[in-house]
Design an enzyme around this catalytic site. Structure first.
Site, mmCIF file in Angstrom:
data_model
loop_
_atom_site.group_PDB
_atom_site.id
_atom_site.type_symbol
_atom_site.label_atom_id
_atom_site.label_comp_id
_atom_site.label_asym_id
_atom_site.label_seq_id
_atom_site.Cartn_x
_atom_site.Cartn_y
_atom_site.Cartn_z
ATOM 1 N N CYS A 7 0.846 -1.202 0.000
ATOM 2 C CA CYS A 7 0.000 0.000 0.000
ATOM 3 C C CYS A 7 0.880 1.251 0.000
ATOM 4 O O CYS A 7 0.554 2.241 -0.663
ATOM 5 C CB CYS A 7 -0.949 0.002 1.192
ATOM 6 S SG CYS A 7 -2.409 -1.058 0.975
ATOM 7 N N ASP A 30 10.451 -6.855 -8.643
ATOM 8 C CA ASP A 30 10.755 -7.404 -7.318
ATOM 9 C C ASP A 30 12.151 -6.946 -6.906
ATOM 10 O O ASP A 30 13.087 -6.955 -7.696
ATOM 11 C CB ASP A 30 10.660 -8.935 -7.342
ATOM 12 C CG ASP A 30 10.591 -9.519 -5.950
ATOM 13 O OD1 ASP A 30 9.529 -10.057 -5.585
ATOM 14 O OD2 ASP A 30 11.608 -9.454 -5.208
ATOM 15 N N ASN A 86 1.693 -16.581 -3.583
ATOM 16 C CA ASN A 86 1.844 -17.313 -2.329
ATOM 17 C C ASN A 86 0.766 -16.860 -1.360
ATOM 18 O O ASN A 86 0.539 -15.661 -1.194
ATOM 19 C CB ASN A 86 3.234 -17.049 -1.727
ATOM 20 C CG ASN A 86 4.338 -17.592 -2.611
ATOM 21 O OD1 ASN A 86 4.235 -18.708 -3.120
ATOM 22 N ND2 ASN A 86 5.385 -16.807 -2.820
ATOM 23 N N GLY A 92 4.982 -19.401 2.154
ATOM 24 C CA GLY A 92 6.070 -18.432 2.235
ATOM 25 C C GLY A 92 5.661 -17.009 1.923
ATOM 26 O O GLY A 92 6.507 -16.191 1.551
ATOM 27 N N THR A 94 5.282 -13.358 2.411
ATOM 28 C CA THR A 94 5.964 -12.444 3.323
ATOM 29 C C THR A 94 5.328 -11.057 3.350
ATOM 30 O O THR A 94 5.559 -10.305 4.287
ATOM 31 C CB THR A 94 7.453 -12.295 2.949
ATOM 32 O OG1 THR A 94 7.545 -11.819 1.610
ATOM 33 C CG2 THR A 94 8.184 -13.626 3.078
ATOM 34 N N HIS A 99 -0.456 -10.372 -4.262
ATOM 35 C CA HIS A 99 0.429 -10.038 -5.382
ATOM 36 C C HIS A 99 0.683 -11.281 -6.208
ATOM 37 O O HIS A 99 0.680 -12.397 -5.692
ATOM 38 C CB HIS A 99 1.746 -9.431 -4.899
ATOM 39 C CG HIS A 99 2.451 -10.237 -3.851
ATOM 40 N ND1 HIS A 99 2.045 -10.233 -2.530
ATOM 41 C CD2 HIS A 99 3.503 -11.083 -3.921
ATOM 42 C CE1 HIS A 99 2.838 -11.028 -1.831
ATOM 43 N NE2 HIS A 99 3.725 -11.572 -2.642
HETATM 44 P P1 AMP Z 1 5.927 -13.246 -1.162
HETATM 45 O O1 AMP Z 1 7.100 -13.902 -0.480
HETATM 46 O O2 AMP Z 1 5.209 -14.119 -2.132
HETATM 47 O O3 AMP Z 1 5.010 -12.581 -0.151
HETATM 48 O O4 AMP Z 1 6.550 -12.102 -2.062
HETATM 49 C C1 AMP Z 1 6.926 -10.850 -1.574
HETATM 50 C C2 AMP Z 1 7.927 -10.320 -2.544
HETATM 51 O O5 AMP Z 1 8.061 -8.934 -2.318
HETATM 52 C C3 AMP Z 1 9.324 -10.934 -2.411
HETATM 53 O O6 AMP Z 1 9.681 -11.572 -3.637
HETATM 54 C C4 AMP Z 1 10.213 -9.733 -2.079
HETATM 55 O O7 AMP Z 1 11.476 -9.808 -2.712
HETATM 56 C C5 AMP Z 1 9.389 -8.582 -2.626
HETATM 57 N N1 AMP Z 1 9.644 -7.292 -2.011
HETATM 58 C C6 AMP Z 1 9.770 -7.002 -0.692
HETATM 59 N N2 AMP Z 1 9.958 -5.684 -0.515
HETATM 60 C C7 AMP Z 1 9.961 -5.116 -1.745
HETATM 61 C C8 AMP Z 1 10.109 -3.783 -2.236
HETATM 62 N N3 AMP Z 1 10.316 -2.737 -1.399
HETATM 63 N N4 AMP Z 1 10.059 -3.580 -3.578
HETATM 64 C C9 AMP Z 1 9.867 -4.615 -4.420
HETATM 65 N N5 AMP Z 1 9.699 -5.889 -4.025
HETATM 66 C C10 AMP Z 1 9.753 -6.138 -2.706
HETATM 67 ZN ZN ZN Z 2 -1.843 -3.264 1.225
#
Ligand code: AMP
Ligand code: ZN
Length: 113
Positions: A7, A30, A86, A92, A94, A99
């Protein structure tokens, strides 16, 4: 959502490398790419994960899948790509904002688990 990383990216409070934007979605690179092309496509509305998709918001998900082919084309992924979302700790996840990862630019291993 005040405390949500994506957000904040959508609001422009945290910088991102934007590859596509319209009224409903933002796509950006990413920060830790797992493939030569690794783009995240997110709804601008805060939806926590796949389990929070409802009849009220599912049109946004359909729209995301309508724009993904154009993003893949613009990234030169003529040879194919993978779309991954995910959902929850075992997968996993995070970032708790729905997304879709677009991964491509090399042959991807067939890892389903
Ligand atoms: P997930 O683990 O499926 O929740 O994917 C979250 C993704 O967000 C991971 O691949 C991270 O590398 C990516 N991520 C985290 N912070 C950022 C950011 N500031 N800009 C771009 N990607 C990010
Ligand atoms: Zn959000």
């Amino acid at each position: 959502m005040a405390d949500c990383l994506f957000c904040k990216i959508i609001a422009g409070d945290i910088p991102s490398s934007k590859v596509y934007e319209d009224d409903l979605v933002l796509a950006f690179r990413d920060i830790a790419p797992q493939a030569p092309t690794h783009v995240l496509v997110v709804p601008k509305a805060h939806i926590a994960d796949c389990s929070a998709v409802t009849p009220e918001n599912s049109a946004i998900i359909a729209h995301i899948f309508e724009v993904i082919p154009g993003i893949a084309r613009a990234e030169g992924l003529e040879n194919g790509y993978r779309v991954v979302s995910n959902c929850g700790p075992d997968a996993g996840q995070t970032v708790q904002h729905l997304h879709f990862h677009i991964l491509g630019g090399r042959p991807l291993a067939l890892e389903m688990a």
